[in-house]
Design a protein around this motif. Structure first.
Motif, short mmCIF file in Angstrom:
data_model
loop_
_atom_site.label_atom_id
_atom_site.label_comp_id
_atom_site.label_asym_id
_atom_site.label_seq_id
_atom_site.Cartn_x
_atom_site.Cartn_y
_atom_site.Cartn_z
N GLU A 52 0.83 -1.20 0.00
CA GLU A 52 0.00 0.00 0.00
C GLU A 52 0.87 1.26 0.00
OE1 GLU A 52 -3.31 2.08 2.95
OE2 GLU A 52 -2.91 -0.07 3.11
N GLY A 53 0.48 2.23 -0.82
CA GLY A 53 1.23 3.47 -0.92
C GLY A 53 2.29 3.46 -1.99
N GLN A 54 2.50 2.31 -2.64
CA GLN A 54 3.54 2.21 -3.67
C GLN A 54 2.96 1.91 -5.04
OE1 GLN A 54 6.74 -0.40 -2.41
NE2 GLN A 54 6.64 0.34 -0.30
N GLY A 55 1.67 2.20 -5.21
CA GLY A 55 1.03 1.95 -6.48
C GLY A 55 -0.20 2.80 -6.67
N VAL A 56 -0.87 2.57 -7.79
CA VAL A 56 -2.13 3.25 -8.11
C VAL A 56 -3.09 2.21 -8.66
CG1 VAL A 56 -1.10 5.51 -8.57
CG2 VAL A 56 -1.28 3.84 -10.43
N TRP A 57 -4.39 2.52 -8.58
CA TRP A 57 -5.41 1.61 -9.11
C TRP A 57 -5.60 1.92 -10.60
CZ3 TRP A 57 -7.21 -2.53 -6.54
CH2 TRP A 57 -7.03 -2.56 -5.16
N GLY A 60 6.01 4.48 -25.92
CA GLY A 60 6.34 5.57 -25.00
C GLY A 60 6.35 6.88 -25.71
N PRO A 61 6.91 7.93 -25.12
CA PRO A 61 7.55 7.92 -23.80
C PRO A 61 6.54 7.82 -22.67
CG PRO A 61 7.44 10.15 -24.65
CD PRO A 61 6.94 9.26 -25.75
N LEU A 62 7.04 7.38 -21.52
CA LEU A 62 6.14 7.24 -20.38
C LEU A 62 5.71 8.61 -19.87
CD1 LEU A 62 7.95 4.44 -18.35
CD2 LEU A 62 5.88 4.20 -19.72
N PRO A 63 4.42 8.78 -19.58
CA PRO A 63 3.97 10.05 -19.02
C PRO A 63 4.51 10.26 -17.61
CG PRO A 63 2.12 8.61 -19.63
CD PRO A 63 3.36 7.83 -19.77
N ASP A 64 4.57 11.52 -17.18
CA ASP A 64 5.02 11.83 -15.82
C ASP A 64 3.96 11.45 -14.78
OD1 ASP A 64 7.45 12.84 -16.71
OD2 ASP A 64 6.65 14.87 -16.96
N ASP A 65 2.70 11.49 -15.16
CA ASP A 65 1.61 11.17 -14.24
C ASP A 65 1.62 9.69 -13.89
OD1 ASP A 65 -1.13 11.89 -13.01
OD2 ASP A 65 -1.59 10.19 -14.32
N ASP A 66 1.56 9.36 -12.59
CA ASP A 66 1.65 7.97 -12.15
C ASP A 66 0.53 7.11 -12.74
OD1 ASP A 66 3.94 8.28 -10.68
OD2 ASP A 66 2.93 8.54 -8.76
N MET A 67 -0.71 7.60 -12.72
CA MET A 67 -1.82 6.82 -13.23
C MET A 67 -1.68 6.57 -14.73
SD MET A 67 -4.65 5.18 -12.97
CE MET A 67 -5.44 5.56 -11.41
N ALA A 68 -1.32 7.60 -15.47
CA ALA A 68 -1.17 7.44 -16.92
C ALA A 68 -0.04 6.47 -17.25
CB ALA A 68 -0.93 8.80 -17.56
N ALA A 116 8.12 0.80 -11.80
CA ALA A 116 8.68 0.56 -13.13
C ALA A 116 8.86 1.87 -13.89
CB ALA A 116 7.77 -0.39 -13.91
N ALA A 117 7.81 2.69 -13.90
CA ALA A 117 7.89 3.96 -14.63
C ALA A 117 8.92 4.88 -13.99
CB ALA A 117 6.52 4.62 -14.67
N ARG A 118 8.95 4.93 -12.68
CA ARG A 118 9.88 5.85 -12.01
C ARG A 118 11.34 5.45 -12.24
NH1 ARG A 118 6.72 7.24 -6.29
NH2 ARG A 118 4.93 8.25 -7.29
#
Length: 281
Positions: A183-188, A236-244, A202-204
């Protein structure tokens, strides 16, 4: 138990896979909760009955081949048993002096993929893992995975730092982004149309290091014939937004799984709620 596993490791791979298929069906028959979860997850992804039945046996084959891989003599190599497709994903990243982040779902023989990559490219690869709860199995895993150019990083803050350093040195890192993080290390984020708690790690890692990022999955070939490792770029590129970013990675995982649905672990509890983080996570 270790003696039994060593004895099994001497069996031909085809025999181990036959034993594993039987164990897979035995597990399915004896566990109603496993049966229900496997059927529900496969149905959610639109997987038909034939592929779902094959996945039962393939899950057992994955477990049965572990002794063969873990107790392989240090001088023996996987090269003659492995075919490669799409290896430019790795080669271009390494040639550019960038680290390479390889993502694979719980699909096929993911442990073989990491070992084979370390052998082929002679570049260190660090693999994220969650230590087994049983002390004897944890010790066995740590010993068995200690191979040339291979390192393991625990799913803790120190493990994250270890992976960051490896990528910044231009090395490879492998992880399973469909593993449910604390918990706290991901998004739904959506996974086959249903929200699944998805790691942001992974993205970070890619964003903080500029590493090349690709999909990797290792197909188990019939009758112990070996393996075929497939690689493909992540759109890609991977978005900066965690959910995206998590949604993009989940979509990439879906593509890999649909390429080989019979070898995905549909019984894995992908949609469970995350556990509370423990000290050191």
């Amino acid at each position: 138990m270790t003696l039994l596993l060593r004895w099994l490791s001497r069996w031909p791979l085809a025999w181990l896979h036959a034993l594993g298929a039987a164990l897979g069906w035995a597990t399915w028959a004896l566990s109603p909760s496993y049966r229900r979860r496997l059927a529900a997850n496969a149905a959610l992804a639109g997987i038909g009955d034939a592929e779902r039945r094959r996945s039962v046996a393939e899950a057992g084959r994955m477990a049965a081949e572990a002794p063969w891989l873990w107790f392989m003599p240090p001088g023996e190599r996987l090269g003659d048993r492995v075919r490669w497709q799409g290896q430019a994903v790795i080669e271009d990243g390494l040639a550019a002096g960038r680290g390479v982040l390889l993502l694979t779902p719980h699909l096929g023989s993911f442990e073989v993929a990491a070992r084979a990559a370390a052998e082929r490219y002679e570049v260190p690869i660090t693999v994220l893992y969650r230590p087994a709860r049983k002390p004897w199995l944890r010790r066995l895993e740590e010993t068995a995975r200690a191979r040339p150019n291979m390192a393991t990083a625990p799913a803790t803050l120190s493990g994250v730092r270890q992976m960051l350093r490896a990528l910044k040195r231009g090395e490879m890192v492998g992880l399973l982004p469909d593993q449910v993080p604390p918990e706290g290390q991901g998004v739904w984020a959506p996974f086959f149309g249903r929200p699944a708690y998805t790691m942001t790690l992974a993205a970070r890692l890619a964003q903080q290091t500029g590493a090349a990022i690709g999909l990797a999955w290792c197909e188990r070939l019939p009758r112990g014939a070996g393996y075929s490792i497939h690689l493909a770029p992540v759109d890609g590129p991977l978005p900066d937004d965690d959910m995206a970013a998590a949604s993009l990675i989940n979509a990439a995982m879906e593509r890999a799984i649909r390429a080989l649905p019979s070898q995905y672990l549909w019984g894995y509890n992908r949609y469970k709620s995350p556990r509370k983080p423990r000290p050191g996570d």
